[in-house]
Scaffold this active site. Structure first.
Site, PDB file in Angstrom:
ATOM      1  N   GLU A 164     -14.854 -73.520  87.918  1.00 31.20           N
ATOM      2  CA  GLU A 164     -15.398 -72.198  88.241  1.00 31.20           C
ATOM      3  C   GLU A 164     -14.522 -71.578  89.327  1.00 31.20           C
ATOM      4  O   GLU A 164     -14.268 -72.189  90.360  1.00 31.20           O
ATOM      5  CB  GLU A 164     -16.862 -72.325  88.714  1.00 31.20           C
ATOM      6  CG  GLU A 164     -17.495 -70.972  88.961  1.00 31.20           C
ATOM      7  CD  GLU A 164     -19.023 -70.978  88.839  1.00 31.20           C
ATOM      8  OE1 GLU A 164     -19.586 -71.947  88.303  1.00 31.20           O
ATOM      9  OE2 GLU A 164     -19.637 -69.989  89.285  1.00 31.20           O
ATOM     10  N   GLU A 291     -28.592 -67.839  92.804  1.00 30.44           N
ATOM     11  CA  GLU A 291     -27.985 -67.499  91.516  1.00 30.44           C
ATOM     12  C   GLU A 291     -28.557 -68.359  90.387  1.00 30.44           C
ATOM     13  O   GLU A 291     -27.825 -69.032  89.665  1.00 30.44           O
ATOM     14  CB  GLU A 291     -26.462 -67.595  91.607  1.00 30.44           C
ATOM     15  CG  GLU A 291     -25.916 -66.654  92.676  1.00 30.44           C
ATOM     16  CD  GLU A 291     -24.390 -66.638  92.789  1.00 30.44           C
ATOM     17  OE1 GLU A 291     -23.768 -67.654  92.484  1.00 30.44           O
ATOM     18  OE2 GLU A 291     -23.850 -65.586  93.190  1.00 30.44           O
ATOM     19  N   ASP A 370     -19.777 -62.297 100.285  1.00 29.11           N
ATOM     20  CA  ASP A 370     -19.205 -63.324  99.431  1.00 29.11           C
ATOM     21  C   ASP A 370     -17.678 -63.303  99.409  1.00 29.11           C
ATOM     22  O   ASP A 370     -17.092 -62.845  98.441  1.00 29.11           O
ATOM     23  CB  ASP A 370     -19.738 -63.151  98.006  1.00 29.11           C
ATOM     24  CG  ASP A 370     -19.407 -64.338  97.126  1.00 29.11           C
ATOM     25  OD1 ASP A 370     -18.987 -65.369  97.672  1.00 29.11           O
ATOM     26  OD2 ASP A 370     -19.568 -64.235  95.902  1.00 29.11           O
ATOM     27  N   GLU A 398     -10.657 -66.128  94.587  1.00 23.84           N
ATOM     28  CA  GLU A 398     -11.530 -65.401  93.665  1.00 23.84           C
ATOM     29  C   GLU A 398     -11.404 -63.885  93.812  1.00 23.84           C
ATOM     30  O   GLU A 398     -11.226 -63.177  92.832  1.00 23.84           O
ATOM     31  CB  GLU A 398     -12.991 -65.835  93.903  1.00 23.84           C
ATOM     32  CG  GLU A 398     -13.983 -65.071  93.043  1.00 23.84           C
ATOM     33  CD  GLU A 398     -15.422 -65.564  93.212  1.00 23.84           C
ATOM     34  OE1 GLU A 398     -15.649 -66.503  93.997  1.00 23.84           O
ATOM     35  OE2 GLU A 398     -16.305 -64.998  92.543  1.00 23.84           O
ATOM     36  N   GLU A 516      -5.005 -56.254 101.003  1.00 26.60           N
ATOM     37  CA  GLU A 516      -6.125 -55.401 101.430  1.00 26.60           C
ATOM     38  C   GLU A 516      -5.781 -53.921 101.234  1.00 26.60           C
ATOM     39  O   GLU A 516      -6.619 -53.135 100.795  1.00 26.60           O
ATOM     40  CB  GLU A 516      -6.432 -55.669 102.904  1.00 26.60           C
ATOM     41  CG  GLU A 516      -7.586 -54.842 103.448  1.00 26.60           C
ATOM     42  CD  GLU A 516      -7.904 -55.154 104.912  1.00 26.60           C
ATOM     43  OE1 GLU A 516      -6.972 -55.538 105.658  1.00 26.60           O
ATOM     44  OE2 GLU A 516      -9.076 -55.023 105.304  1.00 26.60           O
TER      45      GLU A 516
END
Ligand code: GCW
Length: 684
Positions: A164, A291, A370, A398, A516
């Protein structure tokens, strides 16, 4: 017996500076254990690779011998008092070490000394770094010990071999719902981890699905024990993520209510069984009520009830429960602007302070949302004096380009570790809280979601190895500077070519800001494609259930989290920070839209308007990527072809994709605001 994979920072090629090393032709060992054997194997391997000569292992060397490395448990040798007095020995603790060479003392041999075999292993890796980076060996005098008791890696690996949020191939542990047969890769992995001081690893995903639920059964425990054995030889304890509902799924009970004694008893039996196989099993990592994972809320119980029940089962064996605080409502109504996901962890856990057993640790993500490119630091850190806390970082990229984009995270982590919570007044930085320096925690430290898979170079993007290395070094010592870590990693990984260092250092240093710039302005976050989280989609999460909004309309953008007229999230900080974030005047630009909803014409501290900042940074970001490519291109011929191409290809993917980000974001905000770019550049 090493695997054929890239050896990362443990590769010893291109060594130019063998300074004094050639004379180190013998090793003597004082002490005996599997971990010491590992240390010795690393040292002989490293020296042979660097000098071409295998050092001899001698058992009873001459006291005056000077061509010798002595790997010594302190209790096994008589160290002269003026070298190491009792206080200094005690200070090394269980994981520290000293490396010393005094020509006038001990006949010039080089000593690596520690109280424990793990200390010796860490000292050996430190010595190898010294040798590899060509530091002066005369009069060496190093002592070190880790700041954080727990320095963990969390895998999100599933037993079908998928990972994942993994961007570097398949799992190195699992395949086809079994453990892999060839464990050479796992052994190399253990070496890499030990060399940066990692001492705990959870090998399976915190989302514990059907097959993985079985990891704690006799079907898989022999395999788990095998991997635990590989890690043990490198001083690493193995942890497992467990399914909170295991008593139902495995034990046939009709409940997982933590206050039902059948549930507690089931876990006690289970713990006993696990420890039969793995006597030094680290414990459980638990994602509960998060979740769609099961948890104590189903039974109207608290997370203290849930975690304490597990803690009681592990307690007799010295095991830990690492309980994640990533608990929030993932079925939110986007129309409801009063609910704020950022508040969730604090709202759930802060009221429970003091109710957790001493072998429970709360694992808290660095930010309240997150792992965004930029977000505020979680206000829960430092807010629970009576509860063990540890920090959770995400090394796997991620939300930061998925190892196709270069994004060096050490600068981000440094900012977070150095963030002053003011929990006990000025100087209560996050790094002090989680290392146990503020409250008397029984267990604490740092964990991170790892970025490795079975790709040849472990991390997909070769330069993403720097994140792995940097994380380990910071978990060991959060006061190390970014420059030290980066410089060290480059020299260990690529050798001593000064051009290589001169180009890669600024590439790494700039990369987070570059990323960013072309992705997420002013702390806003979440403008990504839902699900896989790669690539721009400004409204991808705007009308969804996940609690992740930016509220952009034709007038302005941002989330009002103030106490005055917002969600009140700001009140979760200690007053110094709360005041700073509450007011538009003092809120730092880079977090403006995280805390405030402002018009596009709002003028930043930088003097620019919000909309012009968005345009400028997105154009700058793409230029930043062009500069990265310019630097890397200079290294052709200075780096082996494989690694050169690997990074070159990814940088070009990054460039294309940065343009996509730039144009999507700029166009979106131009269309929303109707305000043109002051510099008249192309916006669609
Ligand atoms: O960020 C989210 C990720 C999930 C992850 C979850 C968590 C393992 O998108 O993939 O699940 O966080 O941290 O539990």
């Amino acid at each position: 017996p090493y695997s054929s994979a890239d050896q990362g920072w443990l590769s010893y090629t291109n060594n130019e500076s063998l300074a004094g090393m050639k004379e180190l032709t013998q090793i003597a060992v004082y002490g005996n254990s599997d971990v010491i054997d590992s240390a010795l194997a690393e040292l002989t391997h490293g020296i042979r690779e660097m000098t071409g000569t295998l050092p001899a292992i001698v058992s009873d060397p001459d006291r005056q011998a000077s061509n010798l490395i002595r790997l010594a448990l302190l209790e096994e040798i008589g160290v002269p008092e003026e070298w190491m007095d009792a206080a200094r020995i005690k200070d090394l603790g269980e994981e520290g070490y000293a490396i010393r060479r005094h020509p006038e003392n001990g006949g010039g041999s080089l000593y690596v000394m520690a109280n424990t075999d793990r200390g010796l292993l860490y000292g050996t890796f430190h010595l190898l770094r010294i040798l590899r980076t060509g530091q002066e060996l005369d009069r060496l005098d190093v002592t070190d010990r880790p700041r954080n008791p727990l320095r963990m890696m969390n895998h999100w690996d599933n037993m079908d071999g998928s990972i994942e949020r993994g961007y570097a191939g398949r799992s190195i542990f699992f395949q086809d719902n079994r453990f892999v047969e060839d464990d050479a890769r796992i052994r190399d992995y253990a070496r890499l981890m030990a060399s940066i001081g990692i001492n705990g690893i959870a090998i399976n995903n915190v989302n514990v699905h059907r097959t993985e639920t079985q990891l704690i059964t006799r079907q898989f425990l022999p395999d788990v024990a095998n991997v635990a054995g590989i890690f043990r030889r490198y001083g690493i304890r193995l942890f497992l993520s467990v399914n909170y509902a295991s008593p139902m799924e495995l034990g046939g009970l009709d409940t997982a209510d933590p206050l039902d004694s059948r549930v507690g008893d089931w876990w006690k039996e289970k713990a006993k069984e696990i420890y039969e196989y793995i006597p030094d099993f680290g414990g459980f990592v638990v994602k509960a009520d998060s979740e769609h994972r099961p948890g104590p809320f189903t039974y109207d119980r608290t997370h203290a009830d849930g975690s304490n029940m597990l803690a009681e089962a592990l307690e007799p064996f010295g095991g830990l429960v690492i309980w994640r605080c990533f608990v929030y409502n993932c079925l939110q109504n986007w129309r409801d602007r009063s609910t704020d996901r950022a508040r969730a962890a604090y709202d759930h856990f802060k009221p429970l302070d003091g109710q957790f057993k001493p072998n429970v640790i709360l694992q808290i993500k660095n930010g309240p949302m997150d792992f965004q490119v930029r977000e505020a630091v979680s206000p829960l850190l430092g807010a629970m004096p009576g509860t063990n806390q540890m920090l959770e970082f995400q090394i796997t990229q991620e939300y930061t380009g998925q190892q196709k984009h270069l994004c060096y995270l050490v600068p981000q982590w440094k900012e977070i570790l150095d963030f002053d919570t003011f929990a006990q007044g000025q100087g209560t930085e996050v790094k002090k809280v989680v290392s146990g320096g503020i409250y008397p925690y029984r267990a604490c430290g740092i964990a991170a979601v790892i970025n490795v898979g079975d790709d040849h170079n472990w991390t997909g993007h070769t330069l993403a190895q720097a994140n792995l290395y940097g994380y380990g070094r910071l978990a060991w010592n959060p006061d190390l500077t970014e420059e030290d870590i980066t410089g060290e990693w480059i020299r260990l990984t690529f050798g001593g070519d000064s051009l290589v260092s001169a180009e890669i250092e600024p590439m790494l240093a700039d990369s987070w800001h570059v990323y960013e710039s072309y992705t997420s302005p002013l702390g806003v976050g979440w403008m990504v494609n839902p699900g896989h989280h790669y690539g721009p989609n400004v409204d991808g999460y705007e009308y969804s259930v996940w609690g992740t909004y930016h509220f952009a309309d034709c007038h302005g953008i941002g989330v009002n989290r103030t106490v005055k007229d917002g969600t009140g999230f700001v009140s979760q900080y200690f007053p110094e920070n709360a005041q700073r974030y509450e007011s538009l005047e003092s809120c730092p630009d880079e977090l403006l839209l995280f805390f405030h909803h402002v018009p596009y014409s709002h003028v930043l501290h930088s003097g620019k308007t919000v909309i012009q900042h968005i345009y400028d940074t997105h154009f700058d970001g793409v230029e930043g990527v062009e500069q990265l490519i310019g630097r890397w291109s200079k290294l052709e011929g200075h780096i082996d072809e494989w690694r050169y191409r690997n990074v070159w290809e990814r940088l070009h993917i990054q460039l294309d994709h940065a343009k996509e980000w730039r144009d999507v974001i700029n166009t979106y905000f131009y269309r929303k605001s109707g305000i043109p770019d002051a510099a008249g550049r192309t916006i669609y």
